[in-house]
Design a protein around this motif. Structure first.
Motif, mmCIF file in Angstrom:
data_model
loop_
_atom_site.group_PDB
_atom_site.id
_atom_site.type_symbol
_atom_site.label_atom_id
_atom_site.label_comp_id
_atom_site.label_asym_id
_atom_site.label_seq_id
_atom_site.Cartn_x
_atom_site.Cartn_y
_atom_site.Cartn_z
ATOM 1 N N ILE A 16 0.846 -1.187 0.000
ATOM 2 C CA ILE A 16 0.000 0.000 0.000
ATOM 3 C C ILE A 16 0.883 1.238 0.000
ATOM 4 O O ILE A 16 1.947 1.244 0.617
ATOM 5 N N ILE A 17 0.473 2.269 -0.733
ATOM 6 C CA ILE A 17 1.237 3.511 -0.775
ATOM 7 C C ILE A 17 0.378 4.663 -0.264
ATOM 8 O O ILE A 17 -0.792 4.797 -0.625
ATOM 9 N N PHE A 18 0.955 5.474 0.610
ATOM 10 C CA PHE A 18 0.300 6.675 1.131
ATOM 11 C C PHE A 18 0.905 7.886 0.428
ATOM 12 O O PHE A 18 2.129 8.084 0.466
ATOM 13 N N LEU A 19 0.054 8.681 -0.206
ATOM 14 C CA LEU A 19 0.508 9.833 -0.985
ATOM 15 C C LEU A 19 -0.133 11.111 -0.468
ATOM 16 O O LEU A 19 -1.353 11.239 -0.459
ATOM 17 N N GLY A 20 0.691 12.055 -0.081
ATOM 18 C CA GLY A 20 0.157 13.336 0.383
ATOM 19 C C GLY A 20 0.380 14.459 -0.597
ATOM 20 O O GLY A 20 0.172 15.621 -0.278
ATOM 21 N N GLY A 21 0.818 14.140 -1.826
ATOM 22 C CA GLY A 21 1.137 15.190 -2.780
ATOM 23 C C GLY A 21 2.598 15.578 -2.668
ATOM 24 O O GLY A 21 3.327 15.126 -1.780
ATOM 25 N N SER A 22 3.046 16.453 -3.574
ATOM 26 C CA SER A 22 4.465 16.796 -3.650
ATOM 27 C C SER A 22 4.972 17.511 -2.395
ATOM 28 O O SER A 22 6.165 17.531 -2.127
ATOM 29 N N GLN A 23 4.058 18.117 -1.625
ATOM 30 C CA GLN A 23 4.479 18.819 -0.417
ATOM 31 C C GLN A 23 4.125 18.057 0.867
ATOM 32 O O GLN A 23 4.317 18.555 1.973
ATOM 33 N N GLY A 24 3.570 16.875 0.711
ATOM 34 C CA GLY A 24 3.183 16.085 1.871
ATOM 35 C C GLY A 24 1.828 16.515 2.410
ATOM 36 O O GLY A 24 1.282 17.545 2.039
ATOM 37 N N LYS A 82 7.425 4.109 -7.458
ATOM 38 C CA LYS A 82 6.808 3.745 -6.178
ATOM 39 C C LYS A 82 5.365 3.285 -6.393
ATOM 40 O O LYS A 82 4.922 2.290 -5.805
ATOM 41 N N ILE A 83 4.624 4.027 -7.224
ATOM 42 C CA ILE A 83 3.216 3.699 -7.485
ATOM 43 C C ILE A 83 3.110 2.345 -8.183
ATOM 44 O O ILE A 83 2.232 1.539 -7.876
ATOM 45 N N GLN A 84 4.018 2.092 -9.113
ATOM 46 C CA GLN A 84 4.011 0.830 -9.851
ATOM 47 C C GLN A 84 4.125 -0.370 -8.909
ATOM 48 O O GLN A 84 3.509 -1.413 -9.120
ATOM 49 N N GLU A 85 4.882 -0.198 -7.854
ATOM 50 C CA GLU A 85 5.124 -1.295 -6.910
ATOM 51 C C GLU A 85 3.897 -1.589 -6.052
ATOM 52 O O GLU A 85 3.703 -2.711 -5.591
ATOM 53 N N ALA A 86 3.054 -0.571 -5.826
ATOM 54 C CA ALA A 86 1.928 -0.701 -4.899
ATOM 55 C C ALA A 86 0.699 -1.319 -5.552
ATOM 56 O O ALA A 86 0.532 -1.287 -6.774
ATOM 57 N N ASP A 87 -0.181 -1.865 -4.708
ATOM 58 C CA ASP A 87 -1.434 -2.468 -5.167
ATOM 59 C C ASP A 87 -2.650 -1.619 -4.797
ATOM 60 O O ASP A 87 -3.737 -1.820 -5.326
ATOM 61 N N LEU A 88 -2.457 -0.688 -3.869
ATOM 62 C CA LEU A 88 -3.531 0.200 -3.418
ATOM 63 C C LEU A 88 -2.892 1.500 -2.950
ATOM 64 O O LEU A 88 -1.826 1.492 -2.344
ATOM 65 N N ALA A 89 -3.569 2.626 -3.253
ATOM 66 C CA ALA A 89 -3.075 3.934 -2.811
ATOM 67 C C ALA A 89 -4.085 4.592 -1.886
ATOM 68 O O ALA A 89 -5.301 4.428 -2.052
ATOM 69 N N ILE A 90 -3.573 5.310 -0.898
ATOM 70 C CA ILE A 90 -4.394 6.223 -0.101
ATOM 71 C C ILE A 90 -3.815 7.602 -0.348
ATOM 72 O O ILE A 90 -2.626 7.831 -0.112
ATOM 73 N N SER A 91 -4.654 8.516 -0.858
ATOM 74 C CA SER A 91 -4.109 9.733 -1.427
ATOM 75 C C SER A 91 -5.052 10.920 -1.311
ATOM 76 O O SER A 91 -6.272 10.770 -1.194
#
Length: 339
Positions: free
Chosen positions: A171-179, A236-245
């Motif tokens: 799972i990948i957590f994404l907060g945008g370019s500034q977090g 990083k996104i390619q490696e993940a199966d689900l994103a929280i963003s």
């Protein structure tokens, strides 16, 4: 032929500017860039060799300013629009392509004043104040959310690295370019539960909070792929199966292009609540889940993570947009101005 690409401030706007640059060069069109000394413009493009020239002007936002500061900012934009006139003349600019954001104001107004065709791309579902003002004066106004649909410009690498997700391993957590502080805190709270399920965690946390969260994960003795910012975020996104963003438009469509199922938590203070409406665009198609920050229930979110039908959503995302969105915009511009 040479055109000017203008706008920025945030990674979302600048992503589109980069896509337009790549597509213009493919179609034998040279580009200059006009941005601001504020925001992320210089970080992205100061060393970008694809542009024939780059100009970073002393332009600032107007909308959130108080009365006197707003008047000063408007006057400054007017001054800079005349400076853009000199830039246009020097490079024999045939068209100006705005990707929005406050740093697009001088060149956009300069284009109108000097009768140079202005093309605008609106990245969000709710039009920004500047784009709303300029739309009637533009030769074309592009938006993936408008009734007349155009495919959102996304770097082709997100399509090339796309895959169908079937099982939740990462799972990948994404907060945008500034977090995003809220998503950072949420990731840390969920980490022990995810770790118990043997779900690997990737976490983009931004520069400001990187040290804190790196140490926090170490205290929990949980191994996390944590990073502040990565220009090659697709790896990083390619490696993940689900994103929280968050659901800024560029992030949303990059995730779509990579076919990764996503749970969106819109930034609640975005202008006109546009991040919510961006996410709603996919939610209405049953191609994402949306949780509001104001009443988010962590247990319910965790259960959603575990039961989400990854394959169904991932497969459905294939038809959301085409990989040549920026190519279409540049070609349309060429046809309009007969080049």
């Amino acid at each position: 032929m040479m055109i000017a690409i203008t706008g920025g401030g945030t990674g979302g706007h600048l992503n589109i500017a980069k896509c337009l640059l790549q597509s213009a060069k493919k179609q034998n069109i040279e580009c200059i860039y006009i941005g601001s000394t504020y925001g992320q413009d210089k970080l992205w493009f100061e060393n970008e060799s694809g542009f024939k020239a780059k100009y970073f002007l002393d332009s600032r936002g107007v909308v959130n300013q108080k009365k006197i500061a707003k008047i000063k900012s408007l006057f400054k934009i007017l001054q800079l629009s005349f400076k853009c006139r000199e830039i246009f003349k020097k490079h024999q600019i045939k068209a100006v392509f705005s990707v929005g954001g406050y740093s697009s104001a001088p060149a956009s107004f300069g284009a109108i004043i000097n009768h140079i065709p202005l093309f605008i791309h609106e990245q969000n579902s709710e039009k920004g104040a500047l784009n709303s003002l300029l739309k009637p004066f533009s030769k074309a106004f592009f938006s993936a959310f408008e009734p007349i649909f155009c495919s959102y410009p996304v770097n082709e690498i997100f399509f090339k690295t796309a895959r169908i997700r079937k099982e939740l391993k990462t799972i990948i957590f994404l907060g945008g370019s500034q977090g995003a502080s809220f998503i950072n805190a949420l990731a840390l709270k969920l980490a022990p539960k995810l770790s118990k399920k043997n779900i690997k965690i990737i976490h983009q946390c931004g520069e400001k909070e990187f040290d804190f969260y790196q140490k926090a994960y170490e205290k929990l003795n949980i191994k996390v792929d944590i990073f502040a910012f990565d220009k090659n975020i697709y790896t990083k996104i390619q490696e993940a199966d689900l994103a929280i963003s968050r659901s800024g438009a560029s992030t949303l469509f990059e995730l779509c292009a990579n076919n990764i199922p996503t749970i969106f938590i819109p930034y609640p203070y975005a202008a006109k609540n546009h991040q919510f409406f961006n996410a709603k665009f996919l939610k209405d198609k049953n191609l994402c889940e949306v949780f509001l920050q104001s009443n988010l229930n962590e247990d319910r979110l965790f259960q959603t993570i575990l039961i989400l039908n990854l394959e169904q959503i991932s497969t459905g995302l294939i038809n959301i947009l085409k990989p040549n969105g920026a190519d279409e915009l540049i070609l349309y511009m060429k046809n309009i101005i007969n080049l």
